[in-house]
Design an enzyme around this catalytic site. Structure first.
Site, PDB file in Angstrom:
ATOM      1  N   ARG A  62      57.111  27.146  48.537  1.00 26.87           N
ATOM      2  CA  ARG A  62      55.685  27.422  48.373  1.00 26.87           C
ATOM      3  C   ARG A  62      55.100  27.931  49.690  1.00 26.87           C
ATOM      4  O   ARG A  62      54.264  28.835  49.720  1.00 26.87           O
ATOM      5  CB  ARG A  62      54.922  26.182  47.907  1.00 26.87           C
ATOM      6  CG  ARG A  62      53.401  26.365  47.951  1.00 26.87           C
ATOM      7  CD  ARG A  62      52.631  25.235  47.300  1.00 26.87           C
ATOM      8  NE  ARG A  62      53.150  23.934  47.609  1.00 26.87           N
ATOM      9  CZ  ARG A  62      52.941  23.272  48.770  1.00 26.87           C
ATOM     10  NH1 ARG A  62      52.255  23.852  49.739  1.00 26.87           N
ATOM     11  NH2 ARG A  62      53.434  22.066  48.941  1.00 26.87           N
ATOM     12  N   TYR A 115      37.348  45.892  36.956  1.00 26.81           N
ATOM     13  CA  TYR A 115      38.245  45.230  36.012  1.00 26.81           C
ATOM     14  C   TYR A 115      37.548  44.005  35.420  1.00 26.81           C
ATOM     15  O   TYR A 115      36.948  43.203  36.144  1.00 26.81           O
ATOM     16  CB  TYR A 115      39.527  44.832  36.737  1.00 26.81           C
ATOM     17  CG  TYR A 115      40.426  43.911  35.941  1.00 26.81           C
ATOM     18  CD1 TYR A 115      40.775  44.202  34.629  1.00 26.81           C
ATOM     19  CD2 TYR A 115      40.923  42.744  36.508  1.00 26.81           C
ATOM     20  CE1 TYR A 115      41.591  43.364  33.907  1.00 26.81           C
ATOM     21  CE2 TYR A 115      41.743  41.897  35.794  1.00 26.81           C
ATOM     22  CZ  TYR A 115      42.075  42.209  34.489  1.00 26.81           C
ATOM     23  OH  TYR A 115      42.882  41.368  33.773  1.00 26.81           O
ATOM     24  N   ASP A 187      39.808  46.658  46.418  1.00 25.33           N
ATOM     25  CA  ASP A 187      40.905  46.572  45.451  1.00 25.33           C
ATOM     26  C   ASP A 187      41.513  47.970  45.349  1.00 25.33           C
ATOM     27  O   ASP A 187      40.888  48.889  44.817  1.00 25.33           O
ATOM     28  CB  ASP A 187      40.368  46.098  44.100  1.00 25.33           C
ATOM     29  CG  ASP A 187      41.459  45.903  43.061  1.00 25.33           C
ATOM     30  OD1 ASP A 187      42.541  46.508  43.201  1.00 25.33           O
ATOM     31  OD2 ASP A 187      41.233  45.159  42.089  1.00 25.33           O
ATOM     32  N   LYS A 212      50.918  46.492  38.736  1.00 24.82           N
ATOM     33  CA  LYS A 212      50.640  47.872  38.390  1.00 24.82           C
ATOM     34  C   LYS A 212      51.547  48.832  39.171  1.00 24.82           C
ATOM     35  O   LYS A 212      52.762  48.765  39.057  1.00 24.82           O
ATOM     36  CB  LYS A 212      49.160  48.153  38.612  1.00 24.82           C
ATOM     37  CG  LYS A 212      48.214  47.089  38.044  1.00 24.82           C
ATOM     38  CD  LYS A 212      48.434  46.783  36.575  1.00 24.82           C
ATOM     39  CE  LYS A 212      47.312  45.981  35.925  1.00 24.82           C
ATOM     40  NZ  LYS A 212      47.173  44.586  36.379  1.00 24.82           N
TER      41      LYS A 212
END
Length: 402
Positions: A62, A115, A187, A212
């Site tokens: 982690r 978005y 973004d 993406k």
């Protein structure tokens, strides 16, 4: 990630071109075998050389994992930032970043076209936490300036925007944000680092949905953040340190196999983006001529309201197109259903062509808000198939229904 001098080795790829960095940054051949592809370190924990004696800073995956480190170093090199961070999804990246930067009582300026999942995060997760926002048309610098308050800590930007392909002037908005003591977050998912470099234009932080274009093959979900060197918050906190702390403390990290898949995708980003752009330009030309199409939204068009800005800050104009059709929502949804080569599906940026109806799919969560999208809008994620086949499929669907 634990402090360790081995993890902060100097970047020997900084002077290389984009494709060379994509293939080599963070990806030295494996020292034990010579493998040219970074291994998938599918491991949760690491043997320590005595208590606190960490090998290259690794103790628990982690906190840090070598495969994830390779991806983080690569995306930082591609975006020209100080450090990259990889997450389990784009929204996990955004949520971690916002928790790191903001406190209850803070304020954010968000775009009027974005978005749907991002706006849902602001509107339904951050508002109950005590972080307020105002919506501004990011293509209008003065609209953003007017939305800023004394408590504004972040100006949030998508460019191109999702789904209407609006364009924000990153340099101008950076000046506005910095004058107010706020950070500019961009973004960069639609453009990818190949087409646009927000940090070089004045932005402070870049985010991506790695699902993406970064991944590029519709086989992985992930998110990325890149921070600018020497960046501090309005509270005089080191931004990179805060994001790193929250990445570990919140734990929504990219798994090693997911990190490996995104890293593999980045290797071919440049060649894929060129083909996405080539195909998109040809499809835009077709759509403009079709009698059933009432509007085409693409920053490469001279008629686009911010075409000049896009031409200045982007290498090319991308593989995303939105268009509107005669007959309204009913015809738009039927066109989406009638294509054969274009796959009806959410997401974007993969090698295959995708078609969707934003109002009922990716942006259904913003219905009834200031971000509601036109009901006659169709969004295309242009793939890298033979463009004549893509155009023929769109033609038969449009001819049949418009």
């Amino acid at each position: 990630m634990p402090d360790d001098p081995d993890l902060a080795a100097p970047d020997t790829t900084a002077a290389l071109g984009f494709s060379s960095r994509a293939i080599h940054a963070g990806q030295e051949p494996d020292p034990s075998t010579g493998a040219v592809v970074p291994p998938i370190y599918q491991v949760s924990t690491y043997k320590q050389d005595g208590i606190g004696g960490l090998r290259r800073g690794y103790e628990y995956s982690r906190s840090a994992n070598p495969t994830r480190t390779a991806l983080e170093e690569c995306i930082a090199a591609l975006e020209g930032g100080e450090r990259g961070f990889a997450f389990a999804s784009g929204l996990a990246a955004q949520d971690t970043l916002l928790r790191a930067l903001l406190r209850p009582g803070d304020h954010v300026v968000v775009p009027s076209d974005a978005y749907g999942g991002t706006y849902r995060l602001f509107n339904q997760v951050l508002v109950p936490w005590g972080v307020e926002h105002d919506i501004a048309a990011i293509a209008d610098v003065e609209s953003v300036r007017a939305a800023i308050r004394p408590e504004t800590k972040v100006v949030w930007v998508e460019t191109p925007t999702n789904p209407l392909l609006g364009i924000a002037d990153i340099s101008a908005l950076a000046e506005v944000a910095h004058e107010a003591g706020a950070l500019l977050v961009v973004d960069n998912t639609f453009a990818s680092p190949y087409l646009q470099q927000p940090l070089a234009l004045g932005a402070d932080i870049v985010t991506h949905s790695a699902t993406k274009y970064a991944g590029g093959h519709s086989d992985v979900v992930g998110g990325l953040i890149v921070t600018k060197a020497g960046l501090r918050t309005a509270r005089d906190e080191d931004v990179t340190e805060r994001v790193g702390f929250h990445q570990n403390a919140m734990g929504a990290v990219a798994g090693p196999f997911d990190a490996w898949l995104v890293l593999r995708g980045l290797k071919t980003l440049a060649v894929r983006m060129e083909r996405h752009c080539d195909n998109a330009e040809a499809i835009v030309e077709f759509l403009q001529r079709h009698p059933g199409v009432t509007a085409v939204h693409y920053p490469g068009l001279p008629s686009h309201p911010n075409h000049d800005v896009a031409a200045r800050q982007m290498a090319r104009f991308g593989g995303m197109i939105s268009f509107q059709v005669k007959g309204g929502e009913d015809v738009a949804t039927k066109v989406c259903a009638e294509t054969e080569l274009w796959t009806l599906g959410e997401s974007l940026g993969g090698v295959e062509a995708l078609i969707e109806h934003p109002g009922r799919m990716t942006h259904a969560s913003v219905a009834g808000t200031a971000l509601e999208v036109p009901s006659d809008l169709i969004r295309l994620s242009v793939g890298i198939e033979d463009v004549d086949d893509l155009i023929a499929d769109l033609r038969q669907a449009l001819d049949r229904l418009t």
